[in-house]
Design a protein around this motif. Structure first.
Motif, PDB file in Angstrom:
ATOM      1  N   PRO A 293       6.040  33.441  62.204  1.00  0.00           N
ATOM      2  CA  PRO A 293       5.260  34.681  62.170  1.00  0.00           C
ATOM      3  C   PRO A 293       6.177  35.879  62.041  1.00  0.00           C
ATOM      4  O   PRO A 293       7.365  35.786  62.363  1.00  0.00           O
ATOM      5  CB  PRO A 293       4.548  34.680  63.521  1.00  0.00           C
ATOM      6  N   PRO A 294       5.655  37.018  61.604  1.00  0.00           N
ATOM      7  CA  PRO A 294       6.496  38.216  61.476  1.00  0.00           C
ATOM      8  C   PRO A 294       7.110  38.563  62.828  1.00  0.00           C
ATOM      9  O   PRO A 294       6.496  38.340  63.861  1.00  0.00           O
ATOM     10  CB  PRO A 294       5.511  39.304  61.047  1.00  0.00           C
ATOM     11  N   GLY A 295       8.314  39.088  62.807  1.00  0.00           N
ATOM     12  CA  GLY A 295       8.968  39.481  64.060  1.00  0.00           C
ATOM     13  C   GLY A 295       9.874  38.407  64.610  1.00  0.00           C
ATOM     14  O   GLY A 295      10.645  38.645  65.520  1.00  0.00           O
ATOM     15  N   ILE A 296       9.787  37.198  64.084  1.00  0.00           N
ATOM     16  CA  ILE A 296      10.700  36.150  64.525  1.00  0.00           C
ATOM     17  C   ILE A 296      11.881  36.140  63.563  1.00  0.00           C
ATOM     18  O   ILE A 296      11.722  35.928  62.370  1.00  0.00           O
ATOM     19  CB  ILE A 296      10.001  34.773  64.524  1.00  0.00           C
ATOM     20  N   HIS A 297      13.041  36.378  64.119  1.00  0.00           N
ATOM     21  CA  HIS A 297      14.209  36.551  63.256  1.00  0.00           C
ATOM     22  C   HIS A 297      15.102  35.323  63.315  1.00  0.00           C
ATOM     23  O   HIS A 297      15.840  35.155  64.256  1.00  0.00           O
ATOM     24  CB  HIS A 297      15.024  37.756  63.702  1.00  0.00           C
ATOM     25  N   CYS A 298      15.005  34.474  62.337  1.00  0.00           N
ATOM     26  CA  CYS A 298      15.951  33.365  62.262  1.00  0.00           C
ATOM     27  C   CYS A 298      17.016  33.794  61.275  1.00  0.00           C
ATOM     28  O   CYS A 298      17.017  33.372  60.125  1.00  0.00           O
ATOM     29  CB  CYS A 298      15.270  32.105  61.779  1.00  0.00           C
ATOM     30  N   ILE A 299      17.852  34.693  61.707  1.00  0.00           N
ATOM     31  CA  ILE A 299      18.758  35.312  60.752  1.00  0.00           C
ATOM     32  C   ILE A 299      20.190  34.846  60.973  1.00  0.00           C
ATOM     33  O   ILE A 299      20.539  34.413  62.060  1.00  0.00           O
ATOM     34  CB  ILE A 299      18.701  36.849  60.846  1.00  0.00           C
ATOM     35  N   PRO A 300      21.005  34.942  59.949  1.00  0.00           N
ATOM     36  CA  PRO A 300      22.407  34.593  60.134  1.00  0.00           C
ATOM     37  C   PRO A 300      23.155  35.612  60.980  1.00  0.00           C
ATOM     38  O   PRO A 300      22.668  36.716  61.214  1.00  0.00           O
ATOM     39  CB  PRO A 300      22.962  34.570  58.706  1.00  0.00           C
ATOM     40  N   TYR A 301      24.311  35.210  61.444  1.00  0.00           N
ATOM     41  CA  TYR A 301      25.291  36.072  62.135  1.00  0.00           C
ATOM     42  C   TYR A 301      24.870  36.483  63.537  1.00  0.00           C
ATOM     43  O   TYR A 301      25.271  37.514  64.038  1.00  0.00           O
ATOM     44  CB  TYR A 301      25.616  37.353  61.359  1.00  0.00           C
ATOM     45  N   ASN A 302      24.032  35.749  64.204  1.00  0.00           N
ATOM     46  CA  ASN A 302      23.643  36.139  65.554  1.00  0.00           C
ATOM     47  C   ASN A 302      24.511  35.455  66.598  1.00  0.00           C
ATOM     48  O   ASN A 302      25.061  36.103  67.477  1.00  0.00           O
ATOM     49  CB  ASN A 302      22.169  35.813  65.768  1.00  0.00           C
ATOM     50  N   ALA A 303      24.610  34.138  66.547  1.00  0.00           N
ATOM     51  CA  ALA A 303      25.360  33.408  67.566  1.00  0.00           C
ATOM     52  C   ALA A 303      26.305  32.419  66.913  1.00  0.00           C
ATOM     53  O   ALA A 303      25.999  31.854  65.862  1.00  0.00           O
ATOM     54  CB  ALA A 303      24.400  32.689  68.509  1.00  0.00           C
ATOM     55  N   TRP A 304      27.435  32.202  67.542  1.00  0.00           N
ATOM     56  CA  TRP A 304      28.422  31.285  66.965  1.00  0.00           C
ATOM     57  C   TRP A 304      29.272  30.677  68.072  1.00  0.00           C
ATOM     58  O   TRP A 304      29.141  31.046  69.236  1.00  0.00           O
ATOM     59  CB  TRP A 304      29.310  32.022  65.949  1.00  0.00           C
ATOM     60  N   SER A 305      30.148  29.758  67.704  1.00  0.00           N
ATOM     61  CA  SER A 305      31.113  29.209  68.643  1.00  0.00           C
ATOM     62  C   SER A 305      32.509  29.564  68.152  1.00  0.00           C
ATOM     63  O   SER A 305      32.765  29.564  66.947  1.00  0.00           O
ATOM     64  CB  SER A 305      30.958  27.688  68.755  1.00  0.00           C
ATOM     65  N   LEU A 306      33.371  29.884  69.094  1.00  0.00           N
ATOM     66  CA  LEU A 306      34.764  30.225  68.794  1.00  0.00           C
ATOM     67  C   LEU A 306      35.615  29.113  69.397  1.00  0.00           C
ATOM     68  O   LEU A 306      35.683  28.970  70.615  1.00  0.00           O
ATOM     69  CB  LEU A 306      35.104  31.575  69.433  1.00  0.00           C
ATOM     70  N   VAL A 307      36.231  28.310  68.530  1.00  0.00           N
ATOM     71  CA  VAL A 307      36.888  27.079  68.974  1.00  0.00           C
ATOM     72  C   VAL A 307      38.399  27.210  68.782  1.00  0.00           C
ATOM     73  O   VAL A 307      38.854  27.614  67.720  1.00  0.00           O
ATOM     74  CB  VAL A 307      36.374  25.860  68.164  1.00  0.00           C
ATOM     75  N   ARG A 308      39.163  26.845  69.818  1.00  0.00           N
ATOM     76  CA  ARG A 308      40.622  26.880  69.696  1.00  0.00           C
ATOM     77  C   ARG A 308      41.100  25.474  69.346  1.00  0.00           C
ATOM     78  O   ARG A 308      41.077  24.579  70.181  1.00  0.00           O
ATOM     79  CB  ARG A 308      41.249  27.337  71.008  1.00  0.00           C
ATOM     80  N   ALA A 309      41.498  25.295  68.101  1.00  0.00           N
ATOM     81  CA  ALA A 309      41.835  23.948  67.632  1.00  0.00           C
ATOM     82  C   ALA A 309      43.183  23.931  66.933  1.00  0.00           C
ATOM     83  O   ALA A 309      43.699  24.973  66.517  1.00  0.00           O
ATOM     84  CB  ALA A 309      40.753  23.448  66.682  1.00  0.00           C
TER      85      ALA A 309
END
Ligand SMILES: [Zn+2]
Ligand SMILES: [Zn+2]
Length: 463
Positions: A293-309
């Motif tokens: 529905p409108p107002g639901i934002h499944c957008i890129p660049y919101n959450a991520w993981s920062l991994v030390r490898a």
């Protein structure tokens, strides 16, 4: 959406800027390791996402992501898939097709029938690898979202979704499991099925329980206490609308509290702690989402993981994550973090940002916590259709927040200043984790999504 190539890129950059995301500032190498940024939960035209795989990958690669998992529902993208261009659910929107033809002319395979309908081939992951991967800079991980439902005798209906990484295929289990099971059984059986396939293919796998709070607290902390082999869950999911707020106490039942409830029990029992992952669950890339529905934002660049490898390979990333050497991030990320297991000291730093006061909190659970819930909350999703009320009926346990997941220390920086802080575990602390708060509004406003930008370290146990 503009239809020039420049317009396409600019839209991506604008979204990134709105989310407060910069290209990942990489810390100086220490013991040969460095930070890599990425996320594991992305949908495309291989299932219900609204983009060709090339478009989804380009969105992320151009904003400094180092790794990405395209994780469509119960499908590994190595078969043949054709989509029709048209209007409405299930079709490729004309402007997305136009952008695809413009930006990836070498990829496009399409034909137009006598009635004027255009059919387009959705390209495989193998082709995506050739197009986008660059050693040390960008990696595509094999990923699938195992997507199942569990329905009990009363008609209560739970969605149980699980991402698994680095296993190129879909275990038969996900096609045949049906709806008769408990949520805990479903999670345990899914993990076994994925691990069996990983062994068969000689791969190191990683399994993540997705969006436990979506739709209406479908997975409860007890379901992960019952499955201590599950090492990861989605602490932040940018794409899911989450449960509605109605009928819940003011402080709700956010994923932070879910997490601490699981880890309190696990730490007391000497089981491995549950680690939290940041994911987008991206469905829409072009300003609208086909099925939400409108107002639901499944957008890129919101959450991520920062991994030390040690290096940018699936095996090195998974190894680092299983060792807890990563942070889950939503709009802000740590500059550095480390845990000294001998002294039980967790140290965290975050860079400053103009006009903002950032805070680092240290969160602990006390050894003498009670396993008895202090209460329950029954969900009454009054915004669900009348005939669906039963389907979403839930009762969740609430545990004592004075002992489980309490803030032991908080350090704030001055305006625009970075913050560095550390905390040494007290004898009565079971584990410690840290959270960075940055008072900026996230682009996602769904209920239960963090209201300011947050980054989370993993929980750590003293040696
Ligand atoms: Zn899902
Ligand atoms: Zn998903």
């Amino acid at each position: 959406m503009e239809t020039t190539r420049r317009g396409f890129l600019t839209a991506g950059a604008a979204l990134a800027a709105a989310a407060g995301v910069r290209r990942a500032a990489q810390a100086a190498p220490a013991d040969g390791k460095r930070f890599y940024k990425g996320q594991f939960h992305t949908h495309t035209y291989w299932s219900d996402g609204s983009a060709f795989p090339e478009q989804a990958i380009q969105f992320y690669r151009e904003t400094g992501y180092n790794f990405l998992g395209l994780s469509d529902h119960n499908i590994y993208a190595d078969t043949r898939r054709v989509k029709k261009v048209g209007k409405g659910k299930g079709f490729v929107r004309q402007e997305i097709f136009d952008a695809y033809r413009r930006d990836f002319p070498g990829s496009v395979e399409c034909e137009t029938a006598a009635d004027g309908t255009t059919s387009v081939v959705v390209q495989t992951y193998a082709k995506m690898r050739k197009l986008f991967e660059k050693p040390g800079e960008f990696l595509l991980l094999d990923a699938v979202e195992g997507t199942t439902r569990v329905v009990d005798a009363n008609g209560v209906d739970n969605q149980v979704h699980m991402n698994y990484l680095n296993v190129p295929g879909v275990p038969e289990y996900f096609r045949t499991c049906g709806t008769k099971a408990t949520v805990a059984q479903r999670i345990g059986e899914s993990l076994k099925a994925v691990e069996a396939m990983a062994r068969e293919k000689g791969r190191e796998s990683m399994f993540i329980l997705n969006h436990p709070i979506w739709r209406w607290y479908d997975v409860k902390p007890e379901d992960l206490v019952a499955n201590p082999e599950v090492r990861f869950f989605e602490l932040c999911n940018g794409g899911s609308p989450y449960a509605p707020g109605k009928g819940l106490p003011a402080d709700g039942f956010a994923t932070d509290r879910f997490w601490d409830a699981v880890n309190a029990f696990r730490a007391r029992r000497g089981q491995p702690l549950l680690y939290g992952v940041g994911n987008d669950d991206t469905h829409g890339y072009f300003g609208t989402v086909s099925h939400s529905p409108p107002g639901i934002h499944c957008i890129p660049y919101n959450a991520w993981s920062l991994v030390r490898a040690e290096e940018l390979t699936a095996e090195a990333l998974i190894r680092a994550m299983k060792a807890g050497d990563f942070a889950a991030c939503e709009g802000v990320q740590p500059e550095d973090f480390s845990f000294d297991a001998a002294s039980g000291t967790l140290s965290v730093s975050v860079a400053g940002k103009k006009n903002l006061c950032r805070t680092i909190q240290f969160i602990v659970t006390k050894r003498d916590f009670s396993e008895k819930p202090v209460g329950t909350v029954s969900i009454e999703p009054s915004d669900a259709p009348e005939d669906k009320q039963k389907v979403y009926a839930r009762t969740v346990n609430i545990y004592d927040k004075k002992k489980i997941g309490c803030i032991a220390k908080a350090v704030s920086g001055g305006i625009g200043e970075g913050v560095k802080a550390s905390y040494t575990m007290k004898p009565d602390d079971l584990y410690v984790r840290a959270r960075i708060l940055s008072p900026e509004r996230p682009p996602v406003t769904a209920f239960q999504h963090p209201k300011v930008h947050v980054a989370w370290t993993q929980p750590y146990l003293r040696a």
